[in-house]
Design an enzyme around this catalytic site. Sequence first.
Site, mmCIF file in Angstrom:
data_model
loop_
_atom_site.group_PDB
_atom_site.id
_atom_site.type_symbol
_atom_site.label_atom_id
_atom_site.label_comp_id
_atom_site.label_asym_id
_atom_site.label_seq_id
_atom_site.Cartn_x
_atom_site.Cartn_y
_atom_site.Cartn_z
ATOM 1 N N THR A 230 0.839 -1.198 0.000
ATOM 2 C CA THR A 230 0.000 0.000 0.000
ATOM 3 C C THR A 230 0.874 1.248 0.000
ATOM 4 O O THR A 230 2.074 1.190 0.219
ATOM 5 C CB THR A 230 -0.932 0.024 1.228
ATOM 6 N N HIS A 231 0.213 2.393 -0.238
ATOM 7 C CA HIS A 231 0.916 3.671 -0.227
ATOM 8 C C HIS A 231 0.843 4.266 1.179
ATOM 9 O O HIS A 231 -0.189 4.127 1.848
ATOM 10 C CB HIS A 231 0.270 4.632 -1.237
ATOM 11 N N PRO A 232 1.904 4.910 1.651
ATOM 12 C CA PRO A 232 1.867 5.453 3.013
ATOM 13 C C PRO A 232 0.887 6.601 3.205
ATOM 14 O O PRO A 232 0.504 6.904 4.338
ATOM 15 C CB PRO A 232 3.307 5.914 3.247
ATOM 16 N N LEU A 233 0.472 7.255 2.114
ATOM 17 C CA LEU A 233 -0.371 8.436 2.243
ATOM 18 C C LEU A 233 -1.705 8.344 1.515
ATOM 19 O O LEU A 233 -2.634 9.078 1.858
ATOM 20 C CB LEU A 233 0.390 9.670 1.730
ATOM 21 N N ARG A 282 -7.345 6.753 3.415
ATOM 22 C CA ARG A 282 -6.173 6.053 3.957
ATOM 23 C C ARG A 282 -6.454 5.579 5.383
ATOM 24 O O ARG A 282 -6.068 4.469 5.766
ATOM 25 C CB ARG A 282 -4.961 7.003 3.940
#
Length: 382
Positions: A230-233, A282
Amino acid sequence: MTQTINRPLEGVRILDFTRVLSGPFCTAMLADIGAEVIKIESPTGDDQRHMGAMRHGQSVSFELINRNKKSLCLDLKSPEAKEVILDLVASCDVVVENFRPGVAARLGVDYDTLRRVRPDLIHCAISGFGQEGPLTKRPAYDVVAQAMSGFMSLTGEPGRPPVLAGDSIGDTVPGIYAAWAICAALFRRERTGQGGEIDVAMFDCLFSLLPTALAQFQTTGTAPERTGSTHPLSAPFGAFQAQDGHFVLAVANAPLFARLSEAMGLADLPSDPRFVDDQKRRAHEDDLRAIIEGWSADKPVAEVIDLFEAKGIPAAPIWNMAEAAASPQVAVRDLLSRQVETAAGPLDLPEQPVQFVGCLRGGQKAAPRLGADEALRAALDI
Protein backbone atom coordinates in the site's frame (compact mmCIF):
# COMPACT_ATOMS: atom_id res chain seq x y z
CA MET A 1 11.95 6.58 -38.39
CA THR A 2 15.44 6.69 -39.89
CA GLN A 3 18.13 5.32 -37.61
CA THR A 4 21.81 6.13 -37.46
CA ILE A 5 24.70 4.14 -36.04
CA ASN A 6 26.04 7.17 -34.17
CA ARG A 7 25.48 6.33 -30.52
CA PRO A 8 26.08 9.03 -27.88
CA LEU A 9 29.36 7.71 -26.44
CA GLU A 10 31.03 6.43 -29.59
CA GLY A 11 34.70 7.38 -29.47
CA VAL A 12 34.82 7.33 -25.65
CA ARG A 13 37.23 4.76 -24.18
CA ILE A 14 36.70 3.51 -20.62
CA LEU A 15 39.16 1.56 -18.51
CA ASP A 16 37.08 -0.63 -16.22
CA PHE A 17 38.57 -2.07 -13.01
CA THR A 18 35.18 -3.00 -11.56
CA ARG A 19 33.86 -6.38 -10.56
CA VAL A 20 30.74 -8.20 -9.41
CA LEU A 21 27.78 -5.83 -9.86
CA SER A 22 27.70 -2.08 -9.13
CA GLY A 23 30.62 -1.13 -11.39
CA PRO A 24 29.95 -3.64 -14.18
CA PHE A 25 26.29 -2.51 -14.24
CA CYS A 26 27.53 1.06 -14.75
CA THR A 27 29.99 0.24 -17.52
CA ALA A 28 27.49 -2.03 -19.29
CA MET A 29 25.13 0.94 -19.59
CA LEU A 30 27.94 3.04 -21.04
CA ALA A 31 28.97 0.28 -23.47
CA ASP A 32 25.35 0.02 -24.61
CA ILE A 33 25.48 3.60 -25.85
CA GLY A 34 28.74 3.27 -27.72
CA ALA A 35 31.64 3.51 -25.27
CA GLU A 36 34.57 1.15 -25.74
CA VAL A 37 34.91 -0.56 -22.36
CA ILE A 38 38.17 -2.36 -21.62
CA LYS A 39 37.58 -4.59 -18.61
CA ILE A 40 40.71 -5.29 -16.56
CA GLU A 41 40.53 -8.65 -14.76
CA SER A 42 42.87 -10.58 -12.51
CA PRO A 43 44.23 -13.86 -13.89
CA THR A 44 41.34 -15.67 -12.15
CA GLY A 45 38.77 -13.22 -13.49
CA ASP A 46 35.99 -11.11 -12.04
CA ASP A 47 34.41 -12.94 -9.07
CA GLN A 48 31.09 -12.68 -10.89
CA ARG A 49 32.36 -15.19 -13.45
CA HIS A 50 32.10 -17.84 -10.73
CA MET A 51 28.92 -16.84 -8.91
CA GLY A 52 25.27 -15.99 -9.44
CA ALA A 53 22.94 -17.87 -11.77
CA MET A 54 24.98 -20.56 -13.55
CA ARG A 55 24.38 -22.50 -16.78
CA HIS A 56 26.76 -24.92 -18.53
CA GLY A 57 29.32 -24.07 -15.85
CA GLN A 58 29.20 -20.38 -16.81
CA SER A 59 27.72 -17.43 -14.96
CA VAL A 60 24.62 -16.08 -16.67
CA SER A 61 24.80 -13.15 -14.25
CA PHE A 62 28.27 -12.27 -15.56
CA GLU A 63 27.10 -12.50 -19.17
CA LEU A 64 24.19 -10.11 -18.62
CA ILE A 65 26.19 -7.32 -16.96
CA ASN A 66 29.40 -7.54 -18.98
CA ARG A 67 27.92 -7.40 -22.46
CA ASN A 68 29.66 -5.37 -25.17
CA LYS A 69 33.00 -5.20 -23.29
CA LYS A 70 36.58 -6.27 -23.92
CA SER A 71 38.76 -8.18 -21.43
CA LEU A 72 42.43 -7.88 -20.53
CA CYS A 73 44.08 -9.93 -17.77
CA LEU A 74 46.53 -8.14 -15.47
CA ASP A 75 47.88 -8.81 -12.01
CA LEU A 76 47.60 -5.27 -10.68
CA LYS A 77 50.15 -5.98 -7.97
CA SER A 78 52.91 -6.62 -10.50
CA PRO A 79 55.28 -3.88 -11.74
CA GLU A 80 54.59 -4.89 -15.35
CA ALA A 81 50.86 -4.34 -14.89
CA LYS A 82 51.45 -0.85 -13.52
CA GLU A 83 53.36 0.08 -16.66
CA VAL A 84 50.64 -1.34 -18.91
CA ILE A 85 47.96 0.56 -16.99
CA LEU A 86 49.77 3.86 -17.33
CA ASP A 87 50.17 3.30 -21.07
CA LEU A 88 46.47 2.40 -21.34
CA VAL A 89 45.28 5.41 -19.37
CA ALA A 90 46.97 7.76 -21.80
CA SER A 91 44.40 6.72 -24.42
CA CYS A 92 41.38 6.49 -22.10
CA ASP A 93 38.76 9.08 -21.26
CA VAL A 94 37.33 7.48 -18.15
CA VAL A 95 38.46 5.10 -15.41
CA VAL A 96 35.89 3.29 -13.25
CA GLU A 97 36.72 1.27 -10.13
CA ASN A 98 34.77 -0.15 -7.20
CA PHE A 99 37.54 -1.18 -4.83
CA ARG A 100 37.27 -0.54 -1.11
CA PRO A 101 38.46 3.00 -0.35
CA GLY A 102 42.25 3.06 -0.22
CA VAL A 103 42.79 -0.01 -2.40
CA ALA A 104 42.97 1.92 -5.68
CA ALA A 105 45.76 4.09 -4.27
CA ARG A 106 47.70 1.03 -3.13
CA LEU A 107 47.37 -0.46 -6.62
CA GLY A 108 48.31 2.78 -8.34
CA VAL A 109 45.00 3.23 -10.16
CA ASP A 110 43.65 6.15 -8.11
CA TYR A 111 42.82 9.53 -9.58
CA ASP A 112 45.90 11.36 -8.31
CA THR A 113 48.22 8.78 -9.86
CA LEU A 114 46.46 8.40 -13.19
CA ARG A 115 45.79 12.07 -13.90
CA ARG A 116 49.54 12.62 -14.11
CA VAL A 117 49.36 10.60 -17.33
CA ARG A 118 46.02 11.95 -18.52
CA PRO A 119 45.30 15.38 -16.93
CA ASP A 120 41.74 15.55 -18.27
CA LEU A 121 40.90 12.03 -17.04
CA ILE A 122 37.49 11.35 -15.50
CA HIS A 123 37.87 8.92 -12.60
CA CYS A 124 34.79 7.35 -10.99
CA ALA A 125 35.05 5.38 -7.74
CA ILE A 126 32.04 3.39 -6.50
CA SER A 127 32.07 2.18 -2.89
CA GLY A 128 29.73 1.35 -0.05
CA PHE A 129 29.96 4.58 1.93
CA GLY A 130 32.14 6.89 -0.15
CA GLN A 131 35.79 7.86 -0.12
CA GLU A 132 35.34 10.01 2.99
CA GLY A 133 33.10 9.78 6.03
CA PRO A 134 32.72 7.88 9.31
CA LEU A 135 31.69 4.63 7.60
CA THR A 136 34.11 4.67 4.69
CA LYS A 137 36.06 1.59 5.85
CA ARG A 138 32.96 -0.52 6.49
CA PRO A 139 32.51 -3.46 4.07
CA ALA A 140 29.37 -3.02 2.00
CA TYR A 141 27.15 -5.30 -0.01
CA ASP A 142 23.69 -4.72 -1.39
CA VAL A 143 22.05 -5.93 1.83
CA VAL A 144 24.20 -3.57 3.93
CA ALA A 145 23.29 -0.56 1.80
CA GLN A 146 19.60 -1.45 1.89
CA ALA A 147 19.73 -1.97 5.65
CA MET A 148 21.55 1.22 6.65
CA SER A 149 20.12 3.72 4.15
CA GLY A 150 16.57 3.44 5.50
CA PHE A 151 15.37 1.61 2.40
CA MET A 152 14.96 -1.81 4.02
CA SER A 153 13.07 -0.37 7.00
CA LEU A 154 10.30 0.62 4.57
CA THR A 155 10.15 -2.67 2.65
CA GLY A 156 7.83 -5.43 3.84
CA GLU A 157 4.51 -5.88 5.58
CA PRO A 158 3.40 -3.95 8.69
CA GLY A 159 4.23 -5.79 11.90
CA ARG A 160 6.61 -8.18 10.16
CA PRO A 161 10.42 -8.08 9.75
CA PRO A 162 11.93 -5.83 7.07
CA VAL A 163 12.78 -7.52 3.79
CA LEU A 164 15.16 -6.94 0.90
CA ALA A 165 13.91 -5.44 -2.34
CA GLY A 166 13.33 -7.98 -5.09
CA ASP A 167 16.72 -7.39 -6.75
CA SER A 168 20.10 -5.95 -5.79
CA ILE A 169 19.19 -2.28 -5.95
CA GLY A 170 22.00 -1.45 -3.52
CA ASP A 171 24.33 -2.30 -6.41
CA THR A 172 22.35 -1.44 -9.53
CA VAL A 173 21.17 2.01 -8.45
CA PRO A 174 24.72 3.23 -7.71
CA GLY A 175 25.69 1.83 -11.12
CA ILE A 176 23.01 3.98 -12.73
CA TYR A 177 24.05 7.08 -10.77
CA ALA A 178 27.69 6.47 -11.71
CA ALA A 179 26.82 6.21 -15.41
CA TRP A 180 24.82 9.45 -15.15
CA ALA A 181 27.70 11.19 -13.38
CA ILE A 182 30.26 10.03 -15.94
CA CYS A 183 28.14 11.37 -18.79
CA ALA A 184 27.77 14.70 -16.94
CA ALA A 185 31.54 14.83 -16.38
CA LEU A 186 32.19 14.11 -20.07
CA PHE A 187 29.89 17.00 -20.98
CA ARG A 188 31.70 19.30 -18.54
CA ARG A 189 35.04 18.27 -20.04
CA GLU A 190 33.78 19.16 -23.51
CA ARG A 191 32.99 22.66 -22.25
CA THR A 192 35.95 23.27 -19.96
CA GLY A 193 38.65 20.76 -20.89
CA GLN A 194 38.76 19.60 -17.28
CA GLY A 195 38.48 16.03 -16.05
CA GLY A 196 37.68 15.23 -12.47
CA GLU A 197 37.04 12.75 -9.71
CA ILE A 198 33.63 11.21 -9.04
CA ASP A 199 32.79 9.60 -5.68
CA VAL A 200 29.66 7.38 -5.72
CA ALA A 201 28.46 5.67 -2.53
CA MET A 202 25.89 2.89 -2.39
CA PHE A 203 24.51 4.31 0.87
CA ASP A 204 24.10 7.80 -0.59
CA CYS A 205 22.35 6.52 -3.70
CA LEU A 206 19.73 4.49 -1.82
CA PHE A 207 19.18 7.28 0.69
CA SER A 208 18.41 9.60 -2.23
CA LEU A 209 15.59 7.28 -3.37
CA LEU A 210 13.42 8.01 -0.33
CA PRO A 211 11.82 11.42 -0.97
CA THR A 212 8.38 10.33 0.25
CA ALA A 213 9.75 8.86 3.47
CA LEU A 214 11.95 11.91 4.04
CA ALA A 215 8.94 14.21 3.59
CA GLN A 216 6.92 12.11 6.05
CA PHE A 217 9.71 12.16 8.61
CA GLN A 218 10.16 15.92 8.39
CA THR A 219 6.41 16.46 8.63
CA THR A 220 5.75 14.21 11.62
CA GLY A 221 9.15 13.87 13.28
CA THR A 222 8.60 10.10 13.30
CA ALA A 223 10.31 7.55 11.05
CA PRO A 224 7.80 6.05 8.57
CA GLU A 225 6.95 2.38 8.96
CA ARG A 226 6.44 -0.44 6.49
CA THR A 227 3.14 -0.39 4.63
CA GLY A 228 3.49 -3.47 2.41
CA SER A 229 2.15 -2.94 -1.07
CA THR A 230 0.00 0.00 0.00
CA HIS A 231 0.92 3.67 -0.23
CA PRO A 232 1.87 5.45 3.01
CA LEU A 233 -0.37 8.44 2.24
CA SER A 234 -3.01 7.46 -0.34
CA ALA A 235 -5.75 4.85 -0.77
CA PRO A 236 -6.81 2.75 -2.55
CA PHE A 237 -3.27 2.07 -3.69
CA GLY A 238 -1.43 -1.25 -4.04
CA ALA A 239 -2.25 -4.89 -4.71
CA PHE A 240 -5.78 -6.31 -4.58
CA GLN A 241 -7.22 -9.81 -4.97
CA ALA A 242 -9.30 -10.86 -7.97
CA GLN A 243 -10.71 -14.25 -8.94
CA ASP A 244 -7.53 -15.65 -10.52
CA GLY A 245 -4.75 -13.49 -9.07
CA HIS A 246 -3.83 -9.99 -8.00
CA PHE A 247 -3.90 -6.61 -9.68
CA VAL A 248 -2.57 -3.21 -8.67
CA LEU A 249 -4.53 -0.02 -8.38
CA ALA A 250 -3.28 3.56 -7.96
CA VAL A 251 -5.97 6.05 -6.92
CA ALA A 252 -4.58 9.18 -5.29
CA ASN A 253 -7.16 11.92 -5.92
CA ALA A 254 -10.89 12.58 -5.83
CA PRO A 255 -11.61 12.42 -9.60
CA LEU A 256 -9.92 9.03 -9.86
CA PHE A 257 -11.82 7.73 -6.85
CA ALA A 258 -15.09 8.89 -8.41
CA ARG A 259 -14.26 7.02 -11.63
CA LEU A 260 -13.25 3.92 -9.67
CA SER A 261 -16.55 4.00 -7.80
CA GLU A 262 -18.49 4.31 -11.06
CA ALA A 263 -16.54 1.43 -12.62
CA MET A 264 -17.54 -0.78 -9.68
CA GLY A 265 -21.19 0.32 -9.86
CA LEU A 266 -20.89 2.15 -6.54
CA ALA A 267 -21.26 5.78 -7.62
CA ASP A 268 -22.30 6.92 -4.10
CA LEU A 269 -19.06 5.68 -2.51
CA PRO A 270 -17.30 9.10 -2.61
CA SER A 271 -20.04 10.58 -0.40
CA ASP A 272 -19.47 7.97 2.32
CA PRO A 273 -17.97 9.88 5.30
CA ARG A 274 -15.15 7.32 5.51
CA PHE A 275 -14.02 8.05 1.95
CA VAL A 276 -14.64 11.75 1.31
CA ASP A 277 -10.96 12.60 0.86
CA ASP A 278 -7.60 10.88 0.47
CA GLN A 279 -6.73 11.20 4.15
CA LYS A 280 -10.00 9.61 5.23
CA ARG A 281 -9.65 6.86 2.64
CA ARG A 282 -6.17 6.05 3.96
CA ALA A 283 -7.47 6.00 7.55
CA HIS A 284 -10.25 3.58 6.56
CA GLU A 285 -8.17 1.57 4.11
CA ASP A 286 -9.26 -1.81 5.48
CA ASP A 287 -12.92 -0.96 4.90
CA LEU A 288 -12.16 0.28 1.41
CA ARG A 289 -10.12 -2.83 0.58
CA ALA A 290 -13.00 -5.07 1.69
CA ILE A 291 -15.36 -3.22 -0.66
CA ILE A 292 -13.02 -3.37 -3.65
CA GLU A 293 -12.09 -7.02 -3.16
CA GLY A 294 -15.75 -7.91 -2.56
CA TRP A 295 -16.44 -6.50 -6.02
CA SER A 296 -13.41 -8.09 -7.74
CA ALA A 297 -13.56 -11.51 -6.07
CA ASP A 298 -15.61 -13.11 -8.87
CA LYS A 299 -13.86 -11.34 -11.76
CA PRO A 300 -10.68 -12.42 -13.59
CA VAL A 301 -7.80 -9.98 -13.44
CA ALA A 302 -8.07 -9.33 -17.19
CA GLU A 303 -11.70 -8.26 -16.84
CA VAL A 304 -10.92 -5.96 -13.92
CA ILE A 305 -8.11 -4.29 -15.85
CA ASP A 306 -10.28 -3.82 -18.93
CA LEU A 307 -13.02 -2.16 -16.87
CA PHE A 308 -10.59 0.16 -15.10
CA GLU A 309 -8.66 1.10 -18.23
CA ALA A 310 -11.91 2.04 -19.94
CA LYS A 311 -12.43 4.59 -17.16
CA GLY A 312 -8.84 5.87 -17.26
CA ILE A 313 -7.99 4.40 -13.86
CA PRO A 314 -4.32 3.43 -13.33
CA ALA A 315 -4.38 -0.34 -12.84
CA ALA A 316 -2.34 -3.29 -14.02
CA PRO A 317 -1.87 -7.03 -13.73
CA ILE A 318 1.14 -8.19 -11.72
CA TRP A 319 3.48 -9.88 -14.18
CA ASN A 320 6.24 -12.23 -13.14
CA MET A 321 9.66 -12.07 -14.81
CA ALA A 322 8.70 -14.60 -17.49
CA GLU A 323 5.57 -12.64 -18.40
CA ALA A 324 7.35 -9.28 -18.46
CA ALA A 325 10.27 -10.60 -20.56
CA ALA A 326 7.89 -12.21 -23.09
CA SER A 327 5.62 -9.16 -23.32
CA PRO A 328 5.11 -7.16 -26.53
CA GLN A 329 6.22 -4.08 -24.56
CA VAL A 330 9.72 -5.51 -24.08
CA ALA A 331 9.81 -6.57 -27.73
CA VAL A 332 8.66 -3.25 -29.20
CA ARG A 333 10.95 -1.26 -26.90
CA ASP A 334 13.96 -3.45 -27.82
CA LEU A 335 14.88 -4.09 -24.19
CA LEU A 336 16.41 -7.48 -24.98
CA SER A 337 18.59 -8.78 -27.79
CA ARG A 338 17.18 -12.26 -28.24
CA GLN A 339 19.24 -15.45 -28.14
CA VAL A 340 22.75 -14.03 -28.37
CA GLU A 341 25.40 -16.77 -28.36
CA THR A 342 27.42 -16.55 -25.12
CA ALA A 343 29.71 -18.77 -23.07
CA ALA A 344 26.61 -19.82 -21.11
CA GLY A 345 24.69 -20.65 -24.29
CA PRO A 346 22.06 -18.54 -26.07
CA LEU A 347 20.81 -15.72 -23.82
CA ASP A 348 18.48 -12.75 -24.11
CA LEU A 349 20.84 -9.86 -23.32
CA PRO A 350 19.43 -6.68 -21.78
CA GLU A 351 20.19 -3.15 -22.91
CA GLN A 352 20.06 0.13 -21.03
CA PRO A 353 16.43 1.32 -21.19
CA VAL A 354 16.69 4.91 -22.45
CA GLN A 355 15.63 5.40 -26.06
CA PHE A 356 17.95 7.76 -27.94
CA VAL A 357 15.66 8.47 -30.85
CA GLY A 358 17.40 7.84 -34.14
CA CYS A 359 20.12 5.63 -32.63
CA LEU A 360 20.32 1.93 -33.29
CA ARG A 361 19.34 -0.47 -30.52
CA GLY A 362 19.85 -4.20 -30.24
CA GLY A 363 22.69 -6.27 -31.61
CA GLN A 364 24.17 -6.77 -28.15
CA LYS A 365 27.49 -8.61 -27.97
CA ALA A 366 28.30 -11.37 -25.51
CA ALA A 367 30.52 -10.73 -22.51
CA PRO A 368 34.19 -11.39 -23.31
CA ARG A 369 35.98 -14.59 -22.44
CA LEU A 370 38.62 -14.01 -19.78
CA GLY A 371 41.57 -12.22 -21.40
CA ALA A 372 39.97 -12.46 -24.83
CA ASP A 373 41.32 -9.11 -26.02
CA GLU A 374 45.04 -9.43 -25.45
CA ALA A 375 45.47 -8.20 -29.03
CA LEU A 376 44.58 -4.76 -27.66
CA ARG A 377 48.11 -4.50 -26.29
CA ALA A 378 49.56 -4.56 -29.77
CA ALA A 379 46.83 -2.34 -31.21
CA LEU A 380 47.46 0.26 -28.49
CA ASP A 381 51.23 -0.24 -28.60
CA ILE A 382 51.49 -1.24 -24.93
